[in-house]
Scaffold this motif. Structure first.
Motif, PDB file in Angstrom:
ATOM      1  N   LEU A 178       1.298 -13.783   4.909  1.00 60.15           N
ATOM      2  CA  LEU A 178       1.825 -12.901   5.943  1.00 60.15           C
ATOM      3  C   LEU A 178       2.622 -11.753   5.330  1.00 60.15           C
ATOM      4  CD1 LEU A 178       2.898 -15.357   8.770  1.00 60.15           C
ATOM      5  CD2 LEU A 178       1.040 -13.724   8.795  1.00 60.15           C
ATOM      6  N   GLY A 179       3.366 -12.030   4.272  1.00 60.95           N
ATOM      7  CA  GLY A 179       4.100 -10.970   3.584  1.00 60.95           C
ATOM      8  C   GLY A 179       3.160  -9.923   3.011  1.00 60.95           C
ATOM      9  N   GLU A 180       2.068 -10.383   2.411  1.00 60.43           N
ATOM     10  CA  GLU A 180       1.084  -9.453   1.857  1.00 60.43           C
ATOM     11  C   GLU A 180       0.406  -8.649   2.959  1.00 60.43           C
ATOM     12  OE1 GLU A 180      -1.626 -11.586  -0.636  1.00 60.43           O
ATOM     13  OE2 GLU A 180      -0.045 -12.268  -1.981  1.00 60.43           O
ATOM     14  N   LEU A 181       0.108  -9.289   4.077  1.00 60.80           N
ATOM     15  CA  LEU A 181      -0.505  -8.572   5.202  1.00 60.80           C
ATOM     16  C   LEU A 181       0.439  -7.513   5.760  1.00 60.80           C
ATOM     17  CD1 LEU A 181      -2.356 -11.407   7.119  1.00 60.80           C
ATOM     18  CD2 LEU A 181      -3.379  -9.460   5.953  1.00 60.80           C
ATOM     19  N   ARG A 182       1.720  -7.828   5.821  1.00 62.16           N
ATOM     20  CA  ARG A 182       2.695  -6.834   6.293  1.00 62.16           C
ATOM     21  C   ARG A 182       2.778  -5.654   5.341  1.00 62.16           C
ATOM     22  NH1 ARG A 182       7.005 -11.248   8.145  1.00 62.16           N
ATOM     23  NH2 ARG A 182       6.314 -11.476  10.273  1.00 62.16           N
ATOM     24  N   GLU A 183       2.748  -5.929   4.046  1.00 61.50           N
ATOM     25  CA  GLU A 183       2.761  -4.840   3.067  1.00 61.50           C
ATOM     26  C   GLU A 183       1.510  -3.979   3.199  1.00 61.50           C
ATOM     27  OE1 GLU A 183       3.349  -6.266  -0.906  1.00 61.50           O
ATOM     28  OE2 GLU A 183       5.117  -7.415  -0.336  1.00 61.50           O
TER      29      GLU A 183
ATOM     30  N   LEU B  96      -0.366  -3.581   5.895  1.00 62.18           N
ATOM     31  CA  LEU B  96      -0.264  -2.834   7.135  1.00 62.18           C
ATOM     32  C   LEU B  96       0.695  -1.657   6.987  1.00 62.18           C
ATOM     33  CD1 LEU B  96      -1.078  -2.603  10.093  1.00 62.18           C
ATOM     34  CD2 LEU B  96       0.790  -4.165  10.655  1.00 62.18           C
ATOM     35  N   SER B  97       1.791  -1.870   6.306  1.00 63.67           N
ATOM     36  CA  SER B  97       2.742  -0.783   6.062  1.00 63.67           C
ATOM     37  C   SER B  97       2.105   0.321   5.227  1.00 63.67           C
ATOM     38  CB  SER B  97       3.984  -1.328   5.364  1.00 63.67           C
ATOM     39  OG  SER B  97       4.870  -0.297   5.052  1.00 63.67           O
ATOM     40  N   ALA B  98       1.359  -0.062   4.198  1.00 65.30           N
ATOM     41  CA  ALA B  98       0.674   0.930   3.364  1.00 65.30           C
ATOM     42  C   ALA B  98      -0.372   1.687   4.176  1.00 65.30           C
ATOM     43  CB  ALA B  98       0.023   0.246   2.160  1.00 65.30           C
ATOM     44  N   TRP B  99      -1.094   0.992   5.050  1.00 64.30           N
ATOM     45  CA  TRP B  99      -2.085   1.643   5.901  1.00 64.30           C
ATOM     46  C   TRP B  99      -1.412   2.666   6.825  1.00 64.30           C
ATOM     47  CZ3 TRP B  99      -6.715   3.175   6.863  1.00 64.30           C
ATOM     48  CH2 TRP B  99      -7.075   3.537   8.152  1.00 64.30           C
ATOM     49  N   ARG B 100      -0.284   2.283   7.417  1.00 65.91           N
ATOM     50  CA  ARG B 100       0.427   3.210   8.305  1.00 65.91           C
ATOM     51  C   ARG B 100       0.920   4.427   7.538  1.00 65.91           C
ATOM     52  NH1 ARG B 100       3.674  -1.481  11.545  1.00 65.91           N
ATOM     53  NH2 ARG B 100       2.018  -1.963  13.033  1.00 65.91           N
ATOM     54  N   ASP B 101       1.442   4.205   6.332  1.00 62.65           N
ATOM     55  CA  ASP B 101       1.894   5.330   5.509  1.00 62.65           C
ATOM     56  C   ASP B 101       0.734   6.254   5.161  1.00 62.65           C
ATOM     57  OD1 ASP B 101       4.453   4.344   5.588  1.00 62.65           O
ATOM     58  OD2 ASP B 101       4.370   3.426   3.595  1.00 62.65           O
TER      59      ASP B 101
END
Length: 102
Positions: A54-59, A61-66
């Motif tokens: 889940l931590g990796e998925l959040r990272e 997703l954050s990179a995708w948004r950026d």
């Protein structure tokens, strides 16, 4: 004692002694935790590495948004530059700069 056993004992206690508020709260809490555990297992997040996943998925997703934000900013920047360049070309044509160069 497993959650299922604890829930079963609470249900027996409620049936025998009557369901007071404390017993009902305990039943609801144990049922909620048991249901949450079942949902996590069904989603494939019931193992020990799920928290890291889940931590990796959040990272990610954050990179995708950026990246998406950066792409939009670049698109808008280039669009504004193209419009301004076309405006300058239009002004130059209107003033007859092409005739001065030839």
């Amino acid at each position: 004692m497993s959650r299922e056993d604890l829930l079963a004992r609470l249900m027996v206690q409620a049936a025998q002694d009557g369901a007071d508020v404390v017993t009902l709260r305990a039943i609801v809490e144990e049922t909620s935790e048991l249901a949450a555990d079942r949902v996590l297992v069904r989603l494939g997040l019931g193992d020990a590495g799920a928290e890291d996943d889940l931590g990796e998925l959040r990272e990610l997703l954050s990179a995708w948004r950026d990246a998406k934000t950066s792409a939009w900013k670049a698109f808008i920047d280039w669009t504004i530059r193209a419009v301004l360049a076309l405006l300058l070309i239009g002004i130059a044509v209107r003033l007859g700069v092409g005739e001065l160069v030839s």
